[in-house]
Design a protein around this motif. Structure first.
Motif, PDB file in Angstrom:
ATOM      1  N   ALA A 177       7.327  -5.905 -16.070  1.00 30.02           N
ATOM      2  CA  ALA A 177       7.741  -6.179 -14.683  1.00 30.02           C
ATOM      3  C   ALA A 177       6.643  -5.777 -13.701  1.00 30.02           C
ATOM      4  O   ALA A 177       6.470  -6.407 -12.652  1.00 30.02           O
ATOM      5  CB  ALA A 177       9.034  -5.416 -14.376  1.00 30.02           C
ATOM      6  N   ALA A 178       5.877  -4.748 -14.045  1.00 23.06           N
ATOM      7  CA  ALA A 178       4.805  -4.291 -13.137  1.00 23.06           C
ATOM      8  C   ALA A 178       3.575  -5.189 -13.228  1.00 23.06           C
ATOM      9  O   ALA A 178       2.672  -5.092 -12.399  1.00 23.06           O
ATOM     10  CB  ALA A 178       4.424  -2.848 -13.463  1.00 23.06           C
ATOM     11  N   GLY A 179       3.514  -6.033 -14.267  1.00 24.33           N
ATOM     12  CA  GLY A 179       2.394  -6.982 -14.358  1.00 24.33           C
ATOM     13  C   GLY A 179       1.466  -6.784 -15.541  1.00 24.33           C
ATOM     14  O   GLY A 179       0.452  -7.473 -15.647  1.00 24.33           O
ATOM     15  N   ALA A 180       1.791  -5.837 -16.431  1.00 28.01           N
ATOM     16  CA  ALA A 180       0.938  -5.666 -17.630  1.00 28.01           C
ATOM     17  C   ALA A 180       1.179  -6.830 -18.584  1.00 28.01           C
ATOM     18  O   ALA A 180       2.282  -7.394 -18.629  1.00 28.01           O
ATOM     19  CB  ALA A 180       1.270  -4.353 -18.325  1.00 28.01           C
ATOM     20  N   THR A 181       0.142  -7.188 -19.345  1.00 25.01           N
ATOM     21  CA  THR A 181       0.294  -8.262 -20.340  1.00 25.01           C
ATOM     22  C   THR A 181       0.212  -7.717 -21.757  1.00 25.01           C
ATOM     23  O   THR A 181       0.499  -8.422 -22.706  1.00 25.01           O
ATOM     24  CB  THR A 181      -0.787  -9.343 -20.157  1.00 25.01           C
ATOM     25  OG1 THR A 181      -2.069  -8.725 -20.243  1.00 25.01           O
ATOM     26  CG2 THR A 181      -0.628 -10.049 -18.820  1.00 25.01           C
ATOM     27  N   ARG A 182      -0.249  -6.481 -21.875  1.00 29.74           N
ATOM     28  CA  ARG A 182      -0.346  -5.869 -23.222  1.00 29.74           C
ATOM     29  C   ARG A 182       0.273  -4.484 -23.170  1.00 29.74           C
ATOM     30  O   ARG A 182       0.077  -3.747 -22.196  1.00 29.74           O
ATOM     31  CB  ARG A 182      -1.807  -5.795 -23.663  1.00 29.74           C
ATOM     32  CG  ARG A 182      -1.980  -5.400 -25.127  1.00 29.74           C
ATOM     33  CD  ARG A 182      -3.439  -5.391 -25.559  1.00 29.74           C
ATOM     34  NE  ARG A 182      -4.091  -6.650 -25.269  1.00 29.74           N
ATOM     35  CZ  ARG A 182      -5.395  -6.836 -25.213  1.00 29.74           C
ATOM     36  NH1 ARG A 182      -6.219  -5.830 -25.446  1.00 29.74           N
ATOM     37  NH2 ARG A 182      -5.902  -8.018 -24.918  1.00 29.74           N
ATOM     38  N   PHE A 183       0.991  -4.138 -24.231  1.00 33.74           N
ATOM     39  CA  PHE A 183       1.658  -2.845 -24.299  1.00 33.74           C
ATOM     40  C   PHE A 183       1.083  -2.103 -25.500  1.00 33.74           C
ATOM     41  O   PHE A 183       1.136  -2.597 -26.628  1.00 33.74           O
ATOM     42  CB  PHE A 183       3.165  -3.069 -24.468  1.00 33.74           C
ATOM     43  CG  PHE A 183       3.993  -1.839 -24.232  1.00 33.74           C
ATOM     44  CD1 PHE A 183       4.026  -1.226 -22.982  1.00 33.74           C
ATOM     45  CD2 PHE A 183       4.758  -1.299 -25.254  1.00 33.74           C
ATOM     46  CE1 PHE A 183       4.797  -0.094 -22.751  1.00 33.74           C
ATOM     47  CE2 PHE A 183       5.534  -0.161 -25.039  1.00 33.74           C
ATOM     48  CZ  PHE A 183       5.553   0.430 -23.783  1.00 33.74           C
ATOM     49  N   CYS A 184       0.507  -0.931 -25.215  1.00 27.39           N
ATOM     50  CA  CYS A 184      -0.206  -0.193 -26.254  1.00 27.39           C
ATOM     51  C   CYS A 184       0.543   1.095 -26.582  1.00 27.39           C
ATOM     52  O   CYS A 184       0.725   1.954 -25.716  1.00 27.39           O
ATOM     53  CB  CYS A 184      -1.619   0.119 -25.780  1.00 27.39           C
ATOM     54  SG  CYS A 184      -2.571   0.982 -27.035  1.00 27.39           S
ATOM     55  N   MET A 185       0.976   1.213 -27.822  1.00 26.22           N
ATOM     56  CA  MET A 185       1.771   2.363 -28.254  1.00 26.22           C
ATOM     57  C   MET A 185       0.886   3.352 -29.019  1.00 26.22           C
ATOM     58  O   MET A 185       0.268   2.988 -30.020  1.00 26.22           O
ATOM     59  CB  MET A 185       2.916   1.867 -29.148  1.00 26.22           C
ATOM     60  CG  MET A 185       3.923   1.051 -28.351  1.00 26.22           C
ATOM     61  SD  MET A 185       5.029   0.059 -29.376  1.00 26.22           S
ATOM     62  CE  MET A 185       4.063  -1.442 -29.559  1.00 26.22           C
ATOM     63  N   GLY A 186       0.815   4.587 -28.506  1.00 29.22           N
ATOM     64  CA  GLY A 186      -0.064   5.592 -29.098  1.00 29.22           C
ATOM     65  C   GLY A 186       0.748   6.696 -29.751  1.00 29.22           C
ATOM     66  O   GLY A 186       1.768   7.134 -29.216  1.00 29.22           O
ATOM     67  N   ALA A 187       0.291   7.147 -30.905  1.00 33.75           N
ATOM     68  CA  ALA A 187       0.975   8.243 -31.597  1.00 33.75           C
ATOM     69  C   ALA A 187      -0.051   9.275 -32.058  1.00 33.75           C
ATOM     70  O   ALA A 187      -1.105   8.921 -32.580  1.00 33.75           O
ATOM     71  CB  ALA A 187       1.758   7.707 -32.796  1.00 33.75           C
ATOM     72  N   ALA A 188       0.302  10.552 -31.879  1.00 29.10           N
ATOM     73  CA  ALA A 188      -0.617  11.639 -32.241  1.00 29.10           C
ATOM     74  C   ALA A 188      -0.496  11.941 -33.732  1.00 29.10           C
ATOM     75  O   ALA A 188      -0.007  12.997 -34.139  1.00 29.10           O
ATOM     76  CB  ALA A 188      -0.299  12.875 -31.404  1.00 29.10           C
ATOM     77  N   ARG A 218      -8.179 -10.587  -9.819  1.00 26.00           N
ATOM     78  CA  ARG A 218      -6.784 -10.853 -10.168  1.00 26.00           C
ATOM     79  C   ARG A 218      -6.523 -10.522 -11.632  1.00 26.00           C
ATOM     80  O   ARG A 218      -7.448 -10.414 -12.438  1.00 26.00           O
ATOM     81  CB  ARG A 218      -6.408 -12.296  -9.836  1.00 26.00           C
ATOM     82  CG  ARG A 218      -7.233 -13.316 -10.553  1.00 26.00           C
ATOM     83  CD  ARG A 218      -6.971 -14.740 -10.045  1.00 26.00           C
ATOM     84  NE  ARG A 218      -7.728 -15.666 -10.871  1.00 26.00           N
ATOM     85  CZ  ARG A 218      -9.041 -15.881 -10.775  1.00 26.00           C
ATOM     86  NH1 ARG A 218      -9.764 -15.244  -9.866  1.00 26.00           N
ATOM     87  NH2 ARG A 218      -9.642 -16.722 -11.589  1.00 26.00           N
ATOM     88  N   ALA A 219      -5.234 -10.401 -11.934  1.00 25.31           N
ATOM     89  CA  ALA A 219      -4.840 -10.081 -13.315  1.00 25.31           C
ATOM     90  C   ALA A 219      -5.040 -11.296 -14.194  1.00 25.31           C
ATOM     91  O   ALA A 219      -4.735 -12.416 -13.790  1.00 25.31           O
ATOM     92  CB  ALA A 219      -3.381  -9.653 -13.339  1.00 25.31           C
ATOM     93  N   GLU A 220      -5.547 -11.030 -15.392  1.00 23.72           N
ATOM     94  CA  GLU A 220      -5.748 -12.125 -16.349  1.00 23.72           C
ATOM     95  C   GLU A 220      -4.403 -12.512 -16.949  1.00 23.72           C
ATOM     96  O   GLU A 220      -3.570 -11.652 -17.227  1.00 23.72           O
ATOM     97  CB  GLU A 220      -6.680 -11.598 -17.445  1.00 23.72           C
ATOM     98  CG  GLU A 220      -7.229 -12.646 -18.360  1.00 23.72           C
ATOM     99  CD  GLU A 220      -8.166 -12.011 -19.388  1.00 23.72           C
ATOM    100  OE1 GLU A 220      -9.256 -11.554 -19.012  1.00 23.72           O
ATOM    101  OE2 GLU A 220      -7.781 -11.961 -20.566  1.00 23.72           O
ATOM    102  N   ALA A 221      -4.219 -13.803 -17.173  1.00 22.75           N
ATOM    103  CA  ALA A 221      -2.965 -14.256 -17.787  1.00 22.75           C
ATOM    104  C   ALA A 221      -2.912 -13.763 -19.231  1.00 22.75           C
ATOM    105  O   ALA A 221      -3.946 -13.573 -19.873  1.00 22.75           O
ATOM    106  CB  ALA A 221      -2.904 -15.776 -17.762  1.00 22.75           C
ATOM    107  N   ALA A 222      -1.686 -13.561 -19.730  1.00 20.18           N
ATOM    108  CA  ALA A 222      -1.525 -13.112 -21.121  1.00 20.18           C
ATOM    109  C   ALA A 222      -1.918 -14.226 -22.066  1.00 20.18           C
ATOM    110  O   ALA A 222      -1.767 -15.402 -21.749  1.00 20.18           O
ATOM    111  CB  ALA A 222      -0.071 -12.733 -21.365  1.00 20.18           C
ATOM    112  N   ALA A 223      -2.426 -13.835 -23.236  1.00 25.68           N
ATOM    113  CA  ALA A 223      -2.621 -14.823 -24.297  1.00 25.68           C
ATOM    114  C   ALA A 223      -1.228 -15.310 -24.702  1.00 25.68           C
ATOM    115  O   ALA A 223      -0.234 -14.630 -24.460  1.00 25.68           O
ATOM    116  CB  ALA A 223      -3.313 -14.162 -25.484  1.00 25.68           C
ATOM    117  N   ALA A 224      -1.164 -16.483 -25.289  1.00 27.18           N
ATOM    118  CA  ALA A 224       0.149 -17.036 -25.640  1.00 27.18           C
ATOM    119  C   ALA A 224       0.856 -16.146 -26.651  1.00 27.18           C
ATOM    120  O   ALA A 224       0.376 -15.942 -27.759  1.00 27.18           O
ATOM    121  CB  ALA A 224      -0.021 -18.430 -26.199  1.00 27.18           C
TER     122      ALA A 224
END
Ligand code: SAM
Ligand code: DTB
Ligand code: SF4
Length: 343
Positions: A111-122, A332-338
């Protein structure tokens, strides 16, 4: 000089910004990379811009949001990291987040405009049960229409395939520095371990996100050597995060010296030239950077950022601040890959 030469040619084709190849090369020598870093600043930036515009849409940035899905308690001894169990940094060890909580954060990032979500684990490396749960998170996050990225430590070939099957688009695993300097920063795993994980990720068919940290006391030669290693991989990474060390109290690098901001920009520019097709990410450290320094990093070829008020455990500029900066710069924000759209 009617031929456009700047008089800095050193005979190997890399001492002159106008003669820099825009094609990816896999035969970089350390001497050539050091010569690139040593160019007059505006020549280096000019070379980086030429390469940037040959491969990328100018004035766009790719936006990734990070979430720490498993924070703290890591057995490794990375000297920069607030999540190592060995240092007293005030970061508690939490359990792996639940799927609904992760999805709530992914929806908010979208919703904020991110196109990629990166999940990090220690983790040093994920255990079987953990990987099963994370594979499910990857599936569900991707079903939201977001590109997926994870950074979970070392992976075996089977683990990499399991994540690929779940729909993981990118795996982040940083070399952090040169092989020579690495031993001063981390003792609990080897540089070769890192390269082996990168090979497993690549062979499983995922995109590779791999970069490093500037500001740990390494030399310009170490920075150049790390980029040589990345550029000369059989296939160059698709994404190259360049982090500025976040000095966290309690870590061995809490008192590391300041980085010359122009040397940081040089590292971005050299990454752009040496790994031309990658997204080069202006990563950790933006909270302490001026708008002007970030503008210089974009001018040097950075075209990706972490977007959202938190990195993993430390701060990042808030969304409003980033929107204002990008608007000021006409970026501007780059569009997400398909990605197959979901709910
Ligand atoms: N445990 C996994 C690993 O090390 O691969 C994944 C998470 S780890 C926190 C991901 C990366 O974050 C590290 O490789 C390092 O490059 C970066 N990082 C960690 N602490 C940092 C700091 N204080 N400043 C800048 N970058 C940092
Ligand atoms: C990367 O190169 N930088 C990100 C991401 N990959 C995982 C992490 C930065 C972490 C900064 C310190 C923290 O917030 O804990
Ligand atoms: Fe653990 Fe990764 Fe931090 Fe190293 S960088 S201590 S492996 S969480």
């Amino acid at each position: 000089m009617p031929d456009g030469s700047n008089g800095n040619g050193n005979g190997n084709g890399n001492g002159n910004a106008t003669s820099l190849s825009v094609e990816p090369r896999h035969d970089w020598t350390l001497e050539q990379a050091e010569a690139l870093f040593a160019l007059p600043f505006t020549d280096l930036i000019y070379g980086a811009q030429r390469v940037h515009r040959a491969w990328h849409q100018p004035n766009t940035v790719q936006m990734s949001t990070l979430l720490s899905i498993k924070t703290g308690g890591c057995p490794e001894d990375c000297a920069y990291c607030p999540q190592s169990v060995r240092y007293h940094t005030g970061v508690d060890s939490d359990a792996l987040m639940s799927l609904p909580d992760v999805l709530e954060r992914a929806r908010a990032a979208r919703a904020a405009g991110a196109t990629r979500f990166c999940m990090g684990a220690a983790y040093r490396s994920p255990k079987r049960k953990e990987l099963e749960k994370i594979a499910l998170m990857v599936r569900e996050v991707r079903a939201l229409g977001l590109e997926t990225c994870a950074t979970l430590g070392m992976l075996s070939r089977d683990q990499a395939r399991e994540l690929k099957d779940a729909g993981l688009d990118y795996y982040n695993h940083n070399l952090d520095s040169s092989e020579q300097f690495y031993g001063q920063i981390i003792s609990t795993r080897s540089y070769q371990d890192r390269l082996d994980t990168l090979a497993a990720v690549r062979d499983a068919g995922m995109n590779v996100c791999c970069g490093g940290i500037v500001g740990m006391g390494e030399t310009a030669r170490d920075r150049a050597q790390m980029l040589v290693t990345l550029a000369n991989l059989p296939q160059q990474p698709e994404s190259v995060p360049i982090n500025q060390l976040v000095r966290v109290a309690g870590t061995p690098l809490a008192q590391a010296g300041d980085v010359d901001p122009l040397d940081f920009v040089r590292t971005i520019a050299a990454a752009r030239v040496m790994i031309p097709k990658a997204h080069v990410r202006l990563s950790a450290g933006r909270s302490t950077m001026s708008d002007e320094l970030q503008a210089l990093a974009f001018l040097a070829g950075a075209n990706s950022i972490f977007y959202g008020e938190k990195l993993l455990t430390t701060g990042n500029p808030d969304v409003e601040q980033d929107r204002a900066l990008l608007a000021r710069l006409g970026i501007r924000a780059e569009a997400a890959a398909a990605v197959p759209g979901g709910t």
